[in-house]
Design an enzyme around this catalytic site. Structure first.
Site, PDB file in Angstrom:
ATOM      1  N   ASP A  11       0.838  -1.208   0.000  1.00  0.00           N
ATOM      2  CA  ASP A  11       0.000   0.000   0.000  1.00  0.00           C
ATOM      3  C   ASP A  11       0.873   1.257   0.000  1.00  0.00           C
ATOM      4  OD1 ASP A  11      -2.362  -1.458   0.148  1.00  0.00           O
ATOM      5  OD2 ASP A  11      -2.358  -1.507   2.326  1.00  0.00           O
ATOM      6  N   THR A  17      -3.371   2.331  -2.644  1.00  0.00           N
ATOM      7  CA  THR A  17      -4.560   1.938  -1.871  1.00  0.00           C
ATOM      8  C   THR A  17      -4.722   2.823  -0.643  1.00  0.00           C
ATOM      9  OG1 THR A  17      -3.112   0.256  -1.015  1.00  0.00           O
ATOM     10  CG2 THR A  17      -4.834  -0.493  -2.487  1.00  0.00           C
ATOM     11  N   SER A 114       3.996  -6.614   3.572  1.00  0.00           N
ATOM     12  CA  SER A 114       2.891  -5.672   3.819  1.00  0.00           C
ATOM     13  C   SER A 114       2.166  -5.997   5.111  1.00  0.00           C
ATOM     14  CB  SER A 114       1.907  -5.770   2.641  1.00  0.00           C
ATOM     15  OG  SER A 114       0.699  -5.126   2.954  1.00  0.00           O
ATOM     16  N   GLU A 169       9.506   1.565   1.101  1.00  0.00           N
ATOM     17  CA  GLU A 169       8.430   1.867   2.054  1.00  0.00           C
ATOM     18  C   GLU A 169       7.897   3.287   1.889  1.00  0.00           C
ATOM     19  OE1 GLU A 169       6.338   1.443   4.442  1.00  0.00           O
ATOM     20  OE2 GLU A 169       6.637  -0.636   4.968  1.00  0.00           O
TER      21      GLU A 169
END
Ligand code: B16
Ligand code: MG
Length: 215
Positions: A11, A17, A114, A169
Site C-alpha cells: 500500500d 490503496t 505488507s 516503504e
C-alpha cells in the site's frame, strides 16, 4: 554494497490503496461525529487494522468496547473492499512494472512485505504475483511495523541476509521496521515524513537498479 533482494511494501509503494484506506476511515470517523484529516491519516500508514482503529479513536477522543472495535474494523474493511473491488492493473503506480521487470532480468529477488491482510487479493487483482518470490502480509505476521518481523520473514523466505536487502516503504513505521531489521531502506514519498530512510524517491519513474548499488 551487494543487493540480492528487494522487499516491497504494498500500500503506497506498488499501488495507491492508501487513498481508499483513508476514505474508509474518514467515513467511520464521520459516523462517529468527527473530522479525520489527510495529515492525521499519515499516522495510520503501515499500521495494522486494529492499531489504526485505536489511533483513530484516540484522535476522535472516543471510547469503545472490544466488541464495538471488532464491529468497526469489520465495517471499515467491508467499505475498503468495496472501494478496491474494481481495481485494475492500470492502478499500479508509474514506473513500478519496468522496475520489477529489471529486477527479474538482473536476477535480484523480490518479495512483498505488507501489513495488509488484503495483500493477496490486491496482488491478484493487479496481476503481479509472478514478480514476487515470496509474499509476507498481515495474515502471516504477528508483530506490526516498526517491528521488523514482516521484512525478516521476507529475507528468510528469499534465503538472503537482511544486510543484502533493500526495503521500499512509504510509511515512517515501515522505514523504522526496515532499519530495525538491519536492512537498507528507500522511502517512497516525501522526505519530511521519510527522513530516516537511506534514500527518498518520489516514485519509480526513472529509478533504476544502478541506484541500489549506491546505498
Ligand atoms: P488491512 P502496507 C498497510 O499496508 C496500510 O499501509 C495500512 O494503512 C493498513 O491499515 C494496513 O496495511 C492493514 O491493512 O486492513 O488491509 O489488513 O502499507 O504495509 O502494505
Ligand atoms: Mg505502505
Amino acid at each position: 554494497m551487494h543487493i540480492k533482494a528487494c522487499l516491497f511494501d504494498l500500500d503506497g509503494v506498488i499501488v495507491d490503496t492508501a487513498k481508499y484506506h483513508y476514505l474508509a476511515w474518514k467515513e467511520l470517523a464521520e459516523r462517529l461525529g468527527f473530522e479525520f484529516t489527510e495529515a492525521q491519516n499519515e499516522r495510520l500508514k503501515g499500521v495494522s487494522r486494529m492499531a489504526s482503529l485505536n489511533i483513530l479513536l484516540e484522535i476522535g477522543n472516543i471510547r469503545a468496547s472490544e466488541t464495538e472495535k471488532i464491529q468497526m474494523t469489520n465495517n471499515k474493511n467491508k467499505r475498503y473492499l468495496e472501494f478496491i473491488e474494481q481495481m485494475q492493473p492500470d492502478e499500479i503506480l508509474p514506473g513500478v512494472l519496468p522496475f520489477l521487470e529489471s529486477l527479474k532480468k538482473a536476477g535480484i529477488k523480490a518479495a512483498i512485505g505488507s501489513a495488509s491482510k488484503n495483500a493477496p487479493g490486491i496482488i491478484e487483482k493487479l496481476q503481479i504475483s509472478h514478480f514476487f518470490d515470496a509474499i509476507i502480509d498481515g495474515n502471516t505476521v504477528t508483530n506490526a511495523k516498526p517491528n521488523p518481523e514482516v521484512f525478516l520473514k521476507g529475507a528468510l523466505a528469499l534465503n538472503v541476509l537482511p544486510s543484502e536487502c533493500v526495503v521500499f516503504e512509504d510509511a515512517a513505521s515501515g522505514i523504522e521496521a526496515a532499519l530495525n531489521g538491519g536492512m537498507k531502506c528507500i522511502g517512497v514519498g516525501h522526505s519530511e515524513i521519510l527522513q530516516n530512510a537511506d534514500l527518498v524517491i518520489s516514485g519509480f519513474i526513472n529509478f533504476s537498479i544502478d541506484r541500489l548499488m549506491e546505498l
